[in-house]
Design a protein around this motif. Sequence first.
Motif, PDB file in Angstrom:
ATOM      1  N   GLU A 185     121.209  65.860  49.055  1.00  0.00           N
ATOM      2  CA  GLU A 185     120.771  64.825  49.999  1.00  0.00           C
ATOM      3  C   GLU A 185     121.985  64.025  50.431  1.00  0.00           C
ATOM      4  O   GLU A 185     122.925  63.835  49.647  1.00  0.00           O
ATOM      5  CB  GLU A 185     119.760  63.869  49.353  1.00  0.00           C
ATOM      6  CG  GLU A 185     118.490  64.517  48.833  1.00  0.00           C
ATOM      7  CD  GLU A 185     117.682  63.545  47.994  1.00  0.00           C
ATOM      8  OE1 GLU A 185     116.489  63.359  48.292  1.00  0.00           O
ATOM      9  OE2 GLU A 185     118.256  62.981  47.034  1.00  0.00           O
ATOM     10  N   PHE A 187     123.041  60.318  52.294  1.00  0.00           N
ATOM     11  CA  PHE A 187     122.593  58.998  52.716  1.00  0.00           C
ATOM     12  C   PHE A 187     123.755  58.268  53.376  1.00  0.00           C
ATOM     13  O   PHE A 187     124.891  58.314  52.893  1.00  0.00           O
ATOM     14  CB  PHE A 187     122.119  58.175  51.525  1.00  0.00           C
ATOM     15  CG  PHE A 187     120.888  58.707  50.832  1.00  0.00           C
ATOM     16  CD1 PHE A 187     119.651  58.116  51.047  1.00  0.00           C
ATOM     17  CD2 PHE A 187     120.978  59.784  49.964  1.00  0.00           C
ATOM     18  CE1 PHE A 187     118.514  58.594  50.400  1.00  0.00           C
ATOM     19  CE2 PHE A 187     119.854  60.261  49.311  1.00  0.00           C
ATOM     20  CZ  PHE A 187     118.619  59.673  49.532  1.00  0.00           C
ATOM     21  N   LYS A 192     118.417  58.118  54.362  1.00  0.00           N
ATOM     22  CA  LYS A 192     118.614  59.548  54.149  1.00  0.00           C
ATOM     23  C   LYS A 192     118.706  60.233  55.517  1.00  0.00           C
ATOM     24  O   LYS A 192     117.760  60.227  56.299  1.00  0.00           O
ATOM     25  CB  LYS A 192     117.468  60.156  53.346  1.00  0.00           C
ATOM     26  CG  LYS A 192     117.707  61.626  52.989  1.00  0.00           C
ATOM     27  CD  LYS A 192     116.468  62.309  52.433  1.00  0.00           C
ATOM     28  CE  LYS A 192     116.082  61.729  51.083  1.00  0.00           C
ATOM     29  NZ  LYS A 192     114.961  62.511  50.470  1.00  0.00           N
ATOM     30  N   ALA A 246     115.741  57.329  46.233  1.00  0.00           N
ATOM     31  CA  ALA A 246     116.087  56.791  47.553  1.00  0.00           C
ATOM     32  C   ALA A 246     116.001  55.271  47.561  1.00  0.00           C
ATOM     33  O   ALA A 246     116.807  54.591  48.211  1.00  0.00           O
ATOM     34  CB  ALA A 246     115.166  57.386  48.618  1.00  0.00           C
TER      35      ALA A 246
END
Length: 292
Positions: A185, A187, A192, A246
């Motif tokens: 992932e 960010f 994100k 997150a």
Amino acid sequence: SLKHQLRANVSYAALPNDLREMLQRRLGDLERQLLSKVAELEDEKSLLHNETSAHRQKTETALNALLERVSELEKGNSAFKSPDEFKVSLPLRTNYLYGKIKKTLPELYAFTVCLWLRSSASPGIGTPFSYAVPGQANEIVLIEWGNNPIELLINDKVAQLPLFISDGKWHHICITWTTRDGMWEAFQDGEKLGTGENLAPWHPIKPGGVLILGQEQDTVGGRFDATQAFVGEMSQFNIWDRVLKAEDIMNIANCSTNMPGNIIPWVDNNVDVFGGATKWPVETCEERLLDL
């Protein structure tokens, strides 16, 4: 001896008895006074010696305690207000300016890397960080080279990240990865922007390598290429041995929480700088937010 000298100089035969007795008493008194004074001076000398020794010992004890405290401060404390309130400045695109993390990584099956950075280079920001191990110079690398997209390399495998950080402003970047299916992932400033999989799946990150800030390693700890160097400033480089939620990443990016990395925390005495790279007090988190 004075008594004997006085007695030698006086002819007792020529003196009356009462005068002779008076002189003898006076001589006896004088002798006792002299002996008393000598004894008093000896006592004072002994006392002075003892006081001097005690004072010397007390001074030495205080100096030793002070030296120990200075040593503790040199080992454990930071030159900055708080050990994490600093940034590393890399002002030139060279192959000799860089920072080095003193700690190394253990074997990892997942990680999250977060950092604040402000690039002053184009095209491409260069290499914010690289981690090399024996036999694999590209164990973990974050790089934006020339006009290529920013890339995350793990064990020499590549994923392109949808990050845009070459505008000369402060940005908060987080990257997560897990060996399970090679999931990643990306960010930027708490949001994100991308995710993917199959990036070096089932490959554990090897331990005991070298972690460099600002340069891409072609061998462990060296052979830097100036065209791949990061130019700008960075701060709050932290690594965790898990995928952060997150929500946690958003809270770090918007300054509502301070969460040091449990594997690599951003602290002054864990970062060395070389070749003209420098450490400076960093803007507050809120000031960096205003720069976005």
